[in-house]
Scaffold this active site. Sequence first.
Site, mmCIF file in Angstrom:
data_model
loop_
_atom_site.group_PDB
_atom_site.id
_atom_site.type_symbol
_atom_site.label_atom_id
_atom_site.label_comp_id
_atom_site.label_asym_id
_atom_site.label_seq_id
_atom_site.Cartn_x
_atom_site.Cartn_y
_atom_site.Cartn_z
ATOM 1 N N THR A 9 38.234 102.313 24.944
ATOM 2 C CA THR A 9 37.301 102.853 25.931
ATOM 3 C C THR A 9 37.961 102.911 27.300
ATOM 4 O OG1 THR A 9 35.257 102.147 24.828
ATOM 5 C CG2 THR A 9 35.088 102.712 27.127
ATOM 6 N N TRP B 3 38.184 96.963 17.248
ATOM 7 C CA TRP B 3 37.994 98.378 17.559
ATOM 8 C C TRP B 3 39.130 99.178 16.913
ATOM 9 C CZ3 TRP B 3 35.137 95.014 20.034
ATOM 10 C CH2 TRP B 3 33.984 95.412 20.687
ATOM 11 N N ASN C 278 34.129 98.585 14.990
ATOM 12 C CA ASN C 278 33.163 99.062 15.969
ATOM 13 C C ASN C 278 32.878 100.555 15.851
ATOM 14 O OD1 ASN C 278 31.630 98.597 18.583
ATOM 15 N ND2 ASN C 278 33.000 100.256 19.171
ATOM 16 N N GLU C 279 31.625 100.901 15.550
ATOM 17 C CA GLU C 279 31.134 102.276 15.552
ATOM 18 C C GLU C 279 31.952 103.221 14.676
ATOM 19 O OE1 GLU C 279 30.809 103.494 19.619
ATOM 20 O OE2 GLU C 279 29.068 102.209 19.995
ATOM 21 N N GLU D 133 25.131 96.354 20.793
ATOM 22 C CA GLU D 133 25.736 96.955 21.985
ATOM 23 C C GLU D 133 24.664 97.750 22.690
ATOM 24 O OE1 GLU D 133 29.439 99.117 21.664
ATOM 25 O OE2 GLU D 133 28.875 100.353 23.364
ATOM 26 N N ARG E 205 21.549 105.662 27.051
ATOM 27 C CA ARG E 205 21.023 106.116 25.771
ATOM 28 C C ARG E 205 20.176 104.996 25.169
ATOM 29 N NH1 ARG E 205 26.375 104.436 24.575
ATOM 30 N NH2 ARG E 205 27.302 106.351 25.356
#
Length: 568
Positions: free
Chosen positions: A53, A95, A141-142, A218, A330
């Site tokens: 990120t 990640w 992660n995601e 998160e 969001r």
Amino acid sequence: MGFMVTDLWATSRLLVNYPEPYRSQILDYLFKPNFGASLHILKVEIGGDGQTTDGTEPSHMHYALDENYFRGYEWWLMKEAKKRNPNITLIGLPWSFPGWLGKGFNWPYVNLQLTAYYVVTWIVGAKRYHDLDIDYIGIWNERSYNVNYIKVLRKMLNYQGLQQVKIIASDSLWESISAFMLLDAELLKAIDVIGAHYPGTHTVKDAKLTGKKLWSSEDFSTLNSDTGNYINGYMTSTIAWNLVASYYEQLPYGRCGLMTAQEPWSGHYVVESPVWVSAHTTQFTEPGWYYLKTVGHLEKGGSYVALTDGLGNLTIIIETMSHKHSKCIRPFLPYFNVSQQFATFILKGSFSEIPELQVWYTKLGKSSERFLFKQLDSLWFTWNCKKMRLFTLTSHWSQRQLPAAQNPSLPKNFCVRKLHFLSEAPNFADQTGVFEYFTNIKDPGEHRFTLRQVLNQRPITWAADASNTITIIGDYNWTNLTIKCDVYIETPDTGGVFIAGRVNKGGILIRSARGIFFWIFANGSYRVTGDLAGWIIYALGHVEVTAKKWYTLTLTIRVSIADWRIWR
């Protein structure tokens, strides 16, 4: 149990470089019980060498036969958190992964046992080298999860005597993982917590049917002004990204931390309002507390929750936030209205013996009208709930830390000081690749201690890492500057190196970074480009350059006001 928690990935990079006493002050505001945010959980990235990120974090195993449990700052951060709160819960989550795990593929599940071994070594290393007990571990992660990998990870943890380490999955959405758990008894047993990202206040039926803890694993990702959200559904933990905005503000999601600490060279930091909003929960509850069933919405807008330790203590948290001050990045938040109202709470059963409730109060909005974490007179039964307020009513309290005056700004002298317990140079933020201190024992001169990019293979990426490795320092808004650096190319023929100024992007956007880049290559050529990808060429030619030799590069950039306006 319910509590406000936080996590990070490459977002606390500058914090470790703060001089004392400012660094300890910041850490106290985050982790010290009854002081500031009083965080109950710290979630950290298991560094995997890839962009996640706002930067890359180094892996403890760059290569198959390589192990080093002193790289990066996460070990230091976990120890500082534990020093202040020995009961803080620690979570690790990958990640990215080092490239060798993929065996040529950008995929961590090529060899399930190997990837599980890699994660377990991180947990074992945390204990062996830093005396840190990891409480929870995540999957990826995601990104895609693998049902068989989760089972293999659980078995390997058990085999290593780590039965107490619980698994969170899948750090993405509720739907897929919870449905699989209901169909697979072994998977259901292996997973302890279902974690979803940015779920708002909603869960799904399958997740509830699993009977597992449901966490918003998160959330937040929002400028640390007075805007925030509250989750009052079935989720018993909220993990806010990120811990502290201690990374360069031009990187993605700038200033999205509970606090702001972006200037280690000056010592300046700001205790933002999310610290005190968090304190309304974290200072008056502890891990192991339970939500009562009396959770709901107020008639004229707002909500309330009540928690107990099962020993007679009670904490009630009331919020009457307006729609404007409740929006996070969001998900989309439908419009609602909040107006002034009276709320009456009747304490029955064991709670009827509580003699009084202490009251703590926060009012957000204009700075001239704002109050942060202010103690009011004790309360009984009825309370006047106005807009944009947050209240905590509690029987569980001791001496609390009230908001203090902000740390004054000190002279902004930009300098670099070496921290001997870190592998990275202070104030450098790696964006692709990993740059570490290197001691060249063959060079007794001025290049004996250098900064070296250590990766020679692409990691299993989480984001779109650039093709060229790059680390950044400073501010791209600087208009007139001279950059001077001694460089060394290790790879003959195909190797190269660059220095650059006014690099306008980083993090997950690093591939499209613009700036002024001065390159030299081991094949005897040079180039000046306007971007990291090398598509915008300003100048090129030949120069006497070879590998295995030191060169001094100097790049001077002068920008007029007109050019600067066009640039922005």
